[in-house]
Design a protein around this motif. Sequence first.
Motif, PDB file in Angstrom:
ATOM      1  N   ASN A 130      34.671  10.866  14.728  1.00  0.00           N
ATOM      2  CA  ASN A 130      34.477  10.379  13.364  1.00  0.00           C
ATOM      3  C   ASN A 130      35.803   9.794  12.880  1.00  0.00           C
ATOM      4  O   ASN A 130      36.713  10.525  12.478  1.00  0.00           O
ATOM      5  N   LEU A 131      35.906   8.477  12.926  1.00  0.00           N
ATOM      6  CA  LEU A 131      37.129   7.785  12.525  1.00  0.00           C
ATOM      7  C   LEU A 131      37.021   7.362  11.073  1.00  0.00           C
ATOM      8  O   LEU A 131      36.024   6.765  10.660  1.00  0.00           O
TER       9      LEU A 131
ATOM     10  N   THR B 201      38.986   5.385   7.751  1.00  0.00           N
ATOM     11  CA  THR B 201      40.049   4.542   7.193  1.00  0.00           C
ATOM     12  C   THR B 201      39.739   4.211   5.727  1.00  0.00           C
ATOM     13  O   THR B 201      40.160   3.179   5.224  1.00  0.00           O
TER      14      THR B 201
ATOM     15  N   GLN C 192      41.644  -0.502  13.705  1.00  0.00           N
ATOM     16  CA  GLN C 192      40.372   0.222  13.590  1.00  0.00           C
ATOM     17  C   GLN C 192      39.425  -0.173  14.714  1.00  0.00           C
ATOM     18  O   GLN C 192      38.779   0.682  15.337  1.00  0.00           O
ATOM     19  N   ASN C 193      39.340  -1.459  15.012  1.00  0.00           N
ATOM     20  CA  ASN C 193      38.439  -1.934  16.057  1.00  0.00           C
ATOM     21  C   ASN C 193      38.887  -1.492  17.443  1.00  0.00           C
ATOM     22  O   ASN C 193      38.042  -1.179  18.302  1.00  0.00           O
TER      23      ASN C 193
ATOM     24  N   GLY D 247      37.883   2.041  17.710  1.00  0.00           N
ATOM     25  CA  GLY D 247      36.430   2.074  17.810  1.00  0.00           C
ATOM     26  C   GLY D 247      35.943   1.735  19.202  1.00  0.00           C
ATOM     27  O   GLY D 247      34.992   2.343  19.709  1.00  0.00           O
TER      28      GLY D 247
ATOM     29  N   TYR E   3      29.780   8.388  18.191  1.00  0.00           N
ATOM     30  CA  TYR E   3      30.913   8.108  17.304  1.00  0.00           C
ATOM     31  C   TYR E   3      30.432   7.345  16.080  1.00  0.00           C
ATOM     32  O   TYR E   3      29.350   6.757  16.058  1.00  0.00           O
TER      33      TYR E   3
ATOM     34  N   VAL F 116      32.381   5.117  12.521  1.00  0.00           N
ATOM     35  CA  VAL F 116      33.562   4.684  11.773  1.00  0.00           C
ATOM     36  C   VAL F 116      33.203   4.702  10.293  1.00  0.00           C
ATOM     37  O   VAL F 116      32.227   4.068   9.878  1.00  0.00           O
ATOM     38  N   ASN F 117      33.987   5.454   9.502  1.00  0.00           N
ATOM     39  CA  ASN F 117      33.755   5.589   8.059  1.00  0.00           C
ATOM     40  C   ASN F 117      32.343   6.069   7.749  1.00  0.00           C
ATOM     41  O   ASN F 117      31.630   5.506   6.911  1.00  0.00           O
TER      42      ASN F 117
ATOM     43  N   LYS G   9      35.534   9.787   5.714  1.00  0.00           N
ATOM     44  CA  LYS G   9      36.217   8.506   5.597  1.00  0.00           C
ATOM     45  C   LYS G   9      37.737   8.636   5.562  1.00  0.00           C
ATOM     46  O   LYS G   9      38.454   7.633   5.506  1.00  0.00           O
TER      47      LYS G   9
ATOM     48  N   LEU H  92      44.996   6.580   9.865  1.00  0.00           N
ATOM     49  CA  LEU H  92      43.704   6.896  10.462  1.00  0.00           C
ATOM     50  C   LEU H  92      43.457   8.394  10.356  1.00  0.00           C
ATOM     51  O   LEU H  92      44.376   9.189  10.565  1.00  0.00           O
TER      52      LEU H  92
END
Length: 270
Positions: A166-167, A169, A180-181, A184, A194, A196-197, A201, A219
Amino acid sequence: MTDWLTVTEGTAPLLVSIPHTGTDLAGIDNRLVSPWLGRRDCDWWIDNLYDFAAGLGATVVHTSISRTVIDVNRDPSGASLYPGQTTTTLCPTETFDGDPLYLPGEEPTPSEIDQRRISYFVPYHEMLAAQAVRLRGLHEKIVIYDCHSIRSVLPRLFYGTLPVFNLGTNDGQTADPTLQNLVGQIMAESGESYVVNGRFKGGWITRYFGNPQGGYHALQMELADRGYLREPEAKGEPDNWPVPYDAEFAAPMRATLTKILQTAIDWAGR
């Protein structure tokens, strides 16, 4: 520097924050329902999982104070970081499951909460800030990487089963989209679930220190415990939680995290 706040200084453009592995209850043990309950929501063994970071040249800041005493990843004003959603507070009085932490009448008073903030929250953030400024003086941009974990199933906090990675930003506000990418892509290549946000968050550390325009890219990585521990399916109880750290079981996760941190260093160094 204190016995509860430790720093390993490196020169790579990466600052690693480990805010929730502490088990030191700072003398409040006898005011809690049980010391075990006061430690249940610890980010168990995250410091072991990331102990390779210093070897990459990262700077690592760690507190041994339990999040039950004070959560250094919450807004110090007490405002919720997730309005409308269930979350724990600066000095929580309940566990993630909603169990009372304190015996009746033993909850911290406003003045005690303020004293804990001065004693533990402020020094941790002052150290993070000092190390971030030091590293920013060495590099055009740096990455602040905040390490977390949580049980995979917690109905009070989120629906269903949490993805392994769980990333966060803060919806792209705390880090360059390229970074971020890149992270990811590594999560996707791991073969694990997984997001992202998603539900997580980024907490106060990510939101406070993230300033991409100023060269500070933050991050938060929240890992579901099953990704690196033999997590029991049942709710954590004294007879099944925490489980021991198993380096062999954690090795695949550790390899992915090593790639993530090295990628962050390489990106920031370009």
